[in-house]
Design an enzyme around this catalytic site. Sequence first.
Site, short mmCIF file in Angstrom:
data_model
loop_
_atom_site.label_atom_id
_atom_site.label_comp_id
_atom_site.label_asym_id
_atom_site.label_seq_id
_atom_site.Cartn_x
_atom_site.Cartn_y
_atom_site.Cartn_z
N CYS A 66 29.32 -19.57 -28.78
CA CYS A 66 30.03 -20.15 -29.93
C CYS A 66 30.65 -21.47 -29.47
O CYS A 66 30.70 -21.78 -28.28
CB CYS A 66 31.11 -19.20 -30.41
SG CYS A 66 32.34 -18.89 -29.13
N GLU A 187 42.94 -11.59 -24.79
CA GLU A 187 43.39 -12.36 -25.95
C GLU A 187 44.56 -11.66 -26.64
O GLU A 187 45.53 -12.30 -27.05
CB GLU A 187 42.23 -12.55 -26.94
CG GLU A 187 42.62 -13.39 -28.13
CD GLU A 187 41.51 -13.45 -29.18
OE1 GLU A 187 40.32 -13.57 -28.81
OE2 GLU A 187 41.84 -13.38 -30.37
C1 LIG Z 1 36.60 -16.25 -25.65
C2 LIG Z 1 36.49 -15.43 -26.88
C3 LIG Z 1 35.30 -14.99 -27.36
C4 LIG Z 1 34.02 -15.20 -26.67
O1 LIG Z 1 33.35 -14.01 -26.39
P1 LIG Z 1 33.72 -13.04 -25.19
O2 LIG Z 1 32.63 -12.08 -25.07
O3 LIG Z 1 34.01 -13.85 -23.98
O4 LIG Z 1 35.08 -12.36 -25.60
P2 LIG Z 1 35.46 -11.09 -26.52
O5 LIG Z 1 34.43 -10.89 -27.52
O6 LIG Z 1 36.77 -11.46 -27.13
O7 LIG Z 1 35.63 -9.94 -25.59
C5 LIG Z 1 37.77 -15.15 -27.57
O8 LIG Z 1 37.70 -15.21 -28.91
S1 SF4 Z 2 37.80 -17.53 -31.34
FE1 SF4 Z 2 36.44 -16.76 -29.76
S2 SF4 Z 2 34.53 -16.28 -30.81
FE2 SF4 Z 2 35.73 -17.64 -32.15
S3 SF4 Z 2 35.02 -19.73 -31.68
FE3 SF4 Z 2 36.81 -19.29 -30.39
S4 SF4 Z 2 35.96 -18.50 -28.48
FE4 SF4 Z 2 34.35 -18.35 -30.02
#
Ligand SMILES: C/C(=C\COP(=O)(O)OP(=O)(O)O)CO
Ligand code: SF4
EC number: 1.17.7.4
Length: 397
Positions: A66, A187
């Site tokens: 993303c 997070e």
């Molecule tokens: C960095 C982030 C999302 C990106 O995917 P991730 O797989 O790193 O994180 P998550 O799905 O929250 O365990 C936080 O929104």
């Molecule tokens: S909140 Fe997490 S999933 Fe959404 S754009 Fe940011 S990093 Fe990507």
Amino acid sequence: MDTKAFSRRLKQSDNYHRRGFGHQEEVTELMNAAYQSQLIQQLRENNYTLTQGNVTIRLAESFGFCWGVERAVAMAYETREHFPTERIWITNEIIHNPGVNDRLRQMDVGFIPVEQEQKDFSVVDSGDVVILPAFGASVQEMQLLNDKGCKIVDTTCPWVSKVWNTVEKHKKKQYTSIIHGKYKHEETVATSSFAGTYLIVLNLAEAQYACDYILQGGDRDEFLEKFSRACSQGFDPDRDLTAVGIANQTTMLKSETEQIGKLFEHTMMKKYGPDKLQEHFHSFNTICDATQERQDAMLGLVEEPLDLIVVIGGFNSSNTTHLQEIAVEKNIPSYHIDSPERILPNNRIEHKPLHNPVEIAENWLPEGQIVVGVTSGASTPDKAVEEIVQNIFAQKS
Ligand SMILES: C/C(=C\COP(=O)(O)OP(=O)(O)O)CO
Ligand code: SF4
């Protein structure tokens, strides 16, 4: 602690960086070489489909890195370029992808050691550079690093910061933040550190439990035991559930966050009457677009005739796990894997069934003509998807 005032001060400090350092060109080249894939680009252009021999791959129409992840990883790369000789640390995994984190280790970025669930910041010296990951960091960690005199490079995704602003608003109005998330997830740890009074609910069942308590009361000790690691210090369900605001970990299942919001809204309406709803309930939409798009694409993919689905992403990746939940819900055999190496010789795969430990499945690819659905989470590079698609073709050839 006045978290808002602290954040404001931190952002004005010369030691704090939240934009790149002007090395975009070099970094884009490095990232493209490590993470992009020509094959996956072709698949995108070919209506997300590729057939080779008796295997057809159907890719979800939205998947993979993303915007927030690309931004965070690029900032980490830029940090290395900009501080070639300084010691660089990161407070957690930058994102939940083992390959990307390994790459940072190879670039000599140190991960703060963790002993018995406690981070050991004693390794960090004044003048060191410390990267805050895409998930952000707790306000206490930021304060500690700032007090140590570190240079902080903050890669927190702006969508995550948006949720922090939301809980700050709840706090200002003295609303309790109901955070839909996993209390141990980086997070959610960060988000709750900015909240005043908060309760973290993992799913609809936990939300229902809290709403039943609001309407009918219940066993206070049982409540506190159930949420012992998922509420603010001194939380009192009899006092702290009279006015609530909804917030979420950005990568939770969108439909569940919406249901939880509605449930609390109806509960407050029932308890206090529709005309008083505003005084007792607040909700802003803080589901991130990327999460929403990947989940919507997966909902489309599972409607197609598929023999099985491969879901690619870190085993600790929340958004990837939610993609797999959609496959499980539809009763489509699904295999969650985090890297191409999980596909083993002799038609075997090492995968993680939903909520269960990693195991090896034998004869996972059925004989004859098959259609394999493929998707990947927001932290998975296209390169990993490419290698997995190639491994699948090789197994069936
Ligand atoms: C960095 C982030 C999302 C990106 O995917 P991730 O797989 O790193 O994180 P998550 O799905 O929250 O365990 C936080 O929104
Ligand atoms: S909140 Fe997490 S999933 Fe959404 S754009 Fe940011 S990093 Fe990507």
